[in-house]
Design an enzyme around this catalytic site. Structure first.
Site, PDB file in Angstrom:
ATOM      1  NE  ARG A  65      -0.495   1.649   3.612  1.00 35.69           N
ATOM      2  CZ  ARG A  65       0.657   2.309   3.748  1.00 35.69           C
ATOM      3  NH1 ARG A  65       1.802   1.676   3.951  1.00 35.69           N
ATOM      4  NH2 ARG A  65       0.687   3.622   3.659  1.00 35.69           N
ATOM      5  N   GLY A  66       0.222   2.401  -0.135  1.00 36.44           N
ATOM      6  CA  GLY A  66       0.975   3.644  -0.300  1.00 36.44           C
ATOM      7  C   GLY A  66       1.102   3.881  -1.801  1.00 36.44           C
ATOM      8  CB  ALA A  67       0.386   6.877  -3.876  1.00 34.34           C
ATOM      9  NE  ARG A 108      -6.262   0.888  -1.954  1.00 34.23           N
ATOM     10  CZ  ARG A 108      -5.628   1.464  -0.909  1.00 34.23           C
ATOM     11  NH1 ARG A 108      -4.338   1.270  -0.732  1.00 34.23           N
ATOM     12  NH2 ARG A 108      -6.308   2.230  -0.077  1.00 34.23           N
ATOM     13  CG  ASP A 256      -3.168   7.882  -1.841  1.00 30.49           C
ATOM     14  OD1 ASP A 256      -3.069   8.375  -0.699  1.00 30.49           O
ATOM     15  OD2 ASP A 256      -2.900   6.694  -2.101  1.00 30.49           O
ATOM     16  CG  ASN A 266      -2.593  11.505   2.480  1.00 27.99           C
ATOM     17  OD1 ASN A 266      -2.046  10.588   1.852  1.00 27.99           O
ATOM     18  ND2 ASN A 266      -2.299  11.749   3.750  1.00 27.99           N
TER      19      ASN A 266
HETATM   20  O1  MRU Z   1      -4.780   3.197   2.031  1.00 20.53           O
HETATM   21  P1  MRU Z   1      -3.302   3.422   2.028  1.00 20.53           P
HETATM   22  O2  MRU Z   1      -2.628   2.886   3.240  1.00 20.53           O
HETATM   23  O3  MRU Z   1      -2.667   2.942   0.746  1.00 20.53           O
HETATM   24  O4  MRU Z   1      -3.139   4.997   2.050  1.00 20.53           O
HETATM   25  C1  MRU Z   1      -1.854   5.536   1.902  1.00 20.53           C
HETATM   26  C2  MRU Z   1      -1.795   6.995   2.063  1.00 20.53           C
HETATM   27  O5  MRU Z   1      -2.789   7.663   2.247  1.00 20.53           O
HETATM   28  C3  MRU Z   1      -0.438   7.639   1.917  1.00 20.53           C
HETATM   29  O6  MRU Z   1      -0.358   8.801   2.684  1.00 20.53           O
HETATM   30  C4  MRU Z   1      -0.198   8.007   0.448  1.00 20.53           C
HETATM   31  O7  MRU Z   1      -0.426   6.914  -0.374  1.00 20.53           O
HETATM   32  C5  MRU Z   1       1.181   8.499   0.229  1.00 20.53           C
HETATM   33  S1  MRU Z   1       2.375   7.206   0.378  1.00 20.53           S
HETATM   34  C6  MRU Z   1       3.890   7.852   0.042  1.00 20.53           C
END
Ligand code: MRU
Length: 354
Positions: A65-67, A108, A256, A266
């Site tokens: 996870r994380g963009a 996603r 994101d 985000n």
């Molecule tokens: O649902 P997630 O855990 O994937 O959400 C992630 C976030 O909101 C992060 O802040 C975003 O992706 C930036 S990661 C460098």
């Protein structure tokens, strides 16, 4: 560019994303090898994935996870899947490539990096004039590796640029996890924090727990403490009080997707944090690579917001905590208007508008 010669994924624990460099296009098929983030911090286990359904599921369930991380995972995962296409012709290879990429992209909706990375891989292969599927596969792997290498460099540059905002003794608040676990490198929002630690600055980090999936309490707290950074976890609802107590000098979050006007999507809870920071006159920065900016949409109202299953809210630790009869609303992200954002920490510098 600091291009890795083996496929590796840097995490709080070090390099744990391992595949022999040539495994993805040799006779021994390669795998997407990731930490299962759903099990952290209790268990550090890896998932070895090689088919589209497994990779889709890992992204959907937030095992990765994380963009930026889902962009890297999708690109490398696509290469692992493509090794198993056994396509006889260019057109068969391209058709299977598009179908798989489209399927992975649907896992996603909010993070633009996912579509961006898959599209970049497919375009690179399509642009190649080659007819031999083995050469097209090598082209795909190279592009995926390039995306990972750029991501690692991008994180370091965001760290260096964001360091200019940090002074000795500062308290920094962050939300969700935008660190090593969320990227190919050392993170976006956490990169300046790692750079400050390396520069010998004393800083305190407040990590919002980030309901409902607790990325802050589980992942940010884990990776920062693992790396020797002073981290305090607070419930999301405590941020205003902690700010009023004067403990927070700076807020840094990731994103994101950022629209052309600077509105930033985000993790849910970021918007209220920005409002609270504004009230307390605390600078609020969004740390992003340029690949997170979606110039095709004019403002944040066009960003698709992922809706997640109600069980994430009605259960805790596998046990039901809400009455059976209630309704649940569970958007995974919110949009912070650009006017609440002091600036953007990017790989090209710190800017007040993008
Ligand atoms: O649902 P997630 O855990 O994937 O959400 C992630 C976030 O909101 C992060 O802040 C975003 O992706 C930036 S990661 C460098």
């Amino acid at each position: 560019m600091n291009r890795p010669n083996t496929v590796q994924w840097q995490t709080a624990e070090g390099i744990v994303y391992l595949k022999p460099d040539d495994a993805l296009d040799s006779s021994a098929p390669g795998f997407l090898d990731i930490i299962d983030q759903t099990l952290l911090p209790g268990r550090l286990e890896r998932l070895k994935l090689s088919d589209p359904e497994e990779i889709f599921h890992a992204i959907k369930t937030l095992a990765v996870r994380g963009a930026p991380a889902i962009g890297c995972a999708a690109a490398l995962g696509l290469a692992a899947c493509a090794q198993r296409f056994h396509a006889a012709t260019r057109s068969e290879f391209l058709s299977r490539l598009s179908g798989t990429a489209e399927y992975l992209e649907s896992s996603r909706p909010t993070a633009v990096n996912l579509a961006w990375a898959l599209n970049r891989c497919c375009t690179a292969v399509r642009r190649s004039e080659e007819t031999d599927p083995a050469i097209l596969l090598r082209r795909l792997l190279n592009e995926a590796l390039e995306i990972l290498a750029e991501d690692i460099d991008m994180c370091s540059a965001i760290g260096r640029n964001g360091l200019s905002l940090i002074r000795n003794g500062m308290g920094i608040l962050t939300h969700c996890n935008a660190g090593a676990l969320a990227t190919g490198g050392c993170g976006t929002a956490l990169a300046p924090i790692y750079a400050a630690k390396e520069a010998g600055l004393n800083i305190r980090v407040y990590s919002d727990e980030t309901r409902p999936l607790l990325q802050g309490a589980r992942l940010t707290a884990w990776e920062l403490s693992y790396n020797g950074i002073d981290v305090t976890t607070i419930c999301d609802s405590m941020a205003a009080q902690v700010m009023r107590e004067g403990k927070v000098d700076l807020v840094i979050v990731g994103a994101d997707r950022v629209a052309a006007n600077g509105d930033a999507a985000n993790k849910i809870g970021t918007y209220q944090l920005a409002i609270t920071a504004k009230y307390h006159q605390i600078p609020f920065y969004v740390a992003i690579p340029y690949s997170t900016i979606d110039r095709s949409i004019p403002d944040g109202s066009h960003i698709p917001i992922e809706q997640r299953h109600e069980s994430e809210i009605t259960t805790f630790n596998g046990k039901r905590i809400s009455p059976e009869t209630i309704k649940v609303y569970n958007p995974a992200f919110d949009v912070t208007p650009a006017k609440l954002i002091t600036g953007y920490i990017t790989e090209k510098g710190v800017v007040s508008a993008i």
